[in-house]
Design an enzyme around this catalytic site. Structure first.
Site, PDB file in Angstrom:
ATOM      1  N   ASP A  24       0.882  -1.159   0.000  1.00 39.89           N
ATOM      2  CA  ASP A  24       0.000   0.000   0.000  1.00 39.89           C
ATOM      3  C   ASP A  24       0.927   1.219   0.000  1.00 39.89           C
ATOM      4  O   ASP A  24       2.120   1.104   0.302  1.00 39.89           O
ATOM      5  CB  ASP A  24      -0.858  -0.061   1.262  1.00 39.89           C
ATOM      6  CG  ASP A  24      -1.638   1.203   1.482  1.00 39.89           C
ATOM      7  OD1 ASP A  24      -2.211   1.704   0.493  1.00 39.89           O
ATOM      8  OD2 ASP A  24      -1.656   1.722   2.603  1.00 39.89           O
ATOM      9  N   ASP A  26      -0.172   5.259   0.632  1.00 43.43           N
ATOM     10  CA  ASP A  26      -0.458   6.271   1.664  1.00 43.43           C
ATOM     11  C   ASP A  26      -0.449   5.625   3.044  1.00 43.43           C
ATOM     12  O   ASP A  26      -1.145   4.648   3.277  1.00 43.43           O
ATOM     13  CB  ASP A  26      -1.841   6.897   1.434  1.00 43.43           C
ATOM     14  CG  ASP A  26      -1.875   7.773   0.179  1.00 43.43           C
ATOM     15  OD1 ASP A  26      -2.929   7.836  -0.463  1.00 43.43           O
ATOM     16  OD2 ASP A  26      -0.833   8.361  -0.153  1.00 43.43           O
ATOM     17  N   LYS A 221      -9.040  -1.701  -3.101  1.00 41.86           N
ATOM     18  CA  LYS A 221      -8.897  -2.742  -2.068  1.00 41.86           C
ATOM     19  C   LYS A 221     -10.068  -2.602  -1.113  1.00 41.86           C
ATOM     20  O   LYS A 221     -10.466  -1.497  -0.776  1.00 41.86           O
ATOM     21  CB  LYS A 221      -7.577  -2.519  -1.300  1.00 41.86           C
ATOM     22  CG  LYS A 221      -6.316  -2.610  -2.131  1.00 41.86           C
ATOM     23  CD  LYS A 221      -5.115  -2.069  -1.355  1.00 41.86           C
ATOM     24  CE  LYS A 221      -5.188  -0.546  -1.286  1.00 41.86           C
ATOM     25  NZ  LYS A 221      -4.016   0.059  -0.621  1.00 41.86           N
TER      26      LYS A 221
HETATM   27  O1  LIG Z   1      -9.171   8.528   0.784  1.00 43.41           O
HETATM   28  C1  LIG Z   1      -8.520   7.790   0.052  1.00 43.41           C
HETATM   29  O2  LIG Z   1      -8.727   7.700  -1.164  1.00 43.41           O
HETATM   30  C2  LIG Z   1      -7.520   6.901   0.728  1.00 43.41           C
HETATM   31  O3  LIG Z   1      -7.397   7.182   2.069  1.00 43.41           O
HETATM   32  C3  LIG Z   1      -6.135   6.953   0.289  1.00 43.41           C
HETATM   33  O4  LIG Z   1      -5.903   7.600  -0.830  1.00 43.41           O
HETATM   34  C4  LIG Z   1      -5.640   5.527   0.415  1.00 43.41           C
HETATM   35  O5  LIG Z   1      -4.530   5.304  -0.301  1.00 43.41           O
HETATM   36  P1  LIG Z   1      -3.685   3.969   0.047  1.00 43.41           P
HETATM   37  O6  LIG Z   1      -3.467   3.979   1.554  1.00 43.41           O
HETATM   38  O7  LIG Z   1      -4.518   2.800  -0.419  1.00 43.41           O
HETATM   39  O8  LIG Z   1      -2.408   4.178  -0.707  1.00 43.41           O
HETATM   40 MG   LIG Z   2      -2.750   3.317   3.169  1.00 43.62          MG
END
Ligand SMILES: O=C(O)[C@H](O)[C@H](O)COP(=O)(O)O
Ligand SMILES: [Mg+2]
EC number: 3.1.3.41
Length: 297
Positions: A24, A26, A221
């Site tokens: 992942d 973020d 996901k």
């Molecule tokens: O709000 C969102 O779209 C998500 O919190 C965020 O972008 C998640 O990103 P990830 O942790 O899957 O990289």
């Molecule tokens: Mg994340």
């Protein structure tokens, strides 16, 4: 028993047992444009050990190509083919799963990433990053809110420029029960600058409340669509693969459903306390991804 990764021997065992590592982004690699401690060094270490790395983000604000530029700017050597984002899995779902007609438009509640991935598969979209929709609401503007008969689907995701006009416009499209309502992902919050911000789920539920409809599918996901996108491109043995993420109900659920091992890191959304209350338990957890690098050092 969920093992916290605190010893070099545990890291060596993770490396021995897993050839494919799904990450992942973020809350695991970075917060916004700030790298998390030793995240880059850990990725480089895994690359040196010959591991297959795949990056899987629910963030739909950027396309895979734009993400590759972000990776490069932060020092990662990553190919666009190794990057999967929820904008891409949503475009693939429209194209390959439901055969959404190319002569119908998609109303985007979201940003450039969704528009770019839709356009790459031959779809035209309206609203999204169009400046015409980024203006203060007014009585005159309300008269322009109408059903666009060329739109057959509303696709909603994280939109940091959301406003009343966009919500009203999306609501107008969803008055027709035939119009599809899809979401890129369900994340309620977004980790950035060391705190949580409203996530895609917050935006999507605003559209859902106004239209009194819920999305018929969420394509990031933990959806199968996202895993099918990855498995369509890479052959890998799930039993020798591990999903590393910061959110239990998306990343850990995604890994579990795909038959992978799961490692939760505590630098994003979920805390150690959240594990106890969660239906989905990770196999392992660590304070941060960079611990893997630091423990081996
Ligand atoms: O709000 C969102 O779209 C998500 O919190 C965020 O972008 C998640 O990103 P990830 O942790 O899957 O990289
Ligand atoms: Mg994340």
């Amino acid at each position: 028993m969920i093992a916290k990764i605190t010893a070099k021997s545990q890291v060596e065992q993770l490396l021995d047992q897993h050839d494919t590592w799904l990450f992942d982004c973020d809350g695991v690699l970075w917060h916004g444009s700030e790298l998390l401690p030793h995240a880059l060094e850990t990725i480089e270490l895994l690359q040196k050990r010959g591991k297959k790395l795949i990056f899987v983000t629910n963030n739909s604000t950027k396309s895979r190509a734009t993400y590759r530029l972000k990776f490069a700017k932060l020092g990662f050597d990553v190919s666009v083919d190794d990057i999967f984002c929820s904008a891409y899995s949503a475009a693939v779902y429209l194209d390959k799963v439901i055969n959404y007609p190319k002569d119908k438009k998609v109303l985007v509640v979201g940003e450039q990433g969704i528009e770019d991935e839709l356009s790459a598969l031959g779809y035209s979209s309206v609203m999204g990053s169009d400046p015409k929709f980024r203006q203060d609401y007014s009585e005159e503007l309300s008269a322009t809110v109408r059903r666009d008969l060329e739109v057959g689907c509303v696709l909603a995701g994280l939109d940091t420029h959301i406003n009343y006009y966009k919500l009203a416009y999306a609501q107008a499209q969803l008055e027709d029960p035939e119009t599809l309502f899809l979401a890129t992902n369900i994340d309620s919050t977004y980790p950035s600058h060391g705190r949580l911000f409203p996530g895609a789920g917050t935006v999507i539920q605003a559209v859902a409340t106004a239209s009194r409809r819920q999305p018929s599918a969420s394509l990031g996901k933990p959806s199968d669509t996202m895993m099918d996108c990855i498995k369509a491109r890479f052959e890998f043995d799930p039993k020798r693969a591990i999903m590393v993420g910061d959110r239990l109900n998306t990343d850990m659920a995604f890994g579990r459903r795909g038959g992978l091992s799961t490692l939760l890191v505590l630098t994003g959304v979920d805390t150690e306390a959240a594990i106890a209350d969660s239906d989905v338990k990770p196999d392992f957890f660590a304070s941060k991804l960079g611990d893997l690098y630091e423990l081996l050092d």
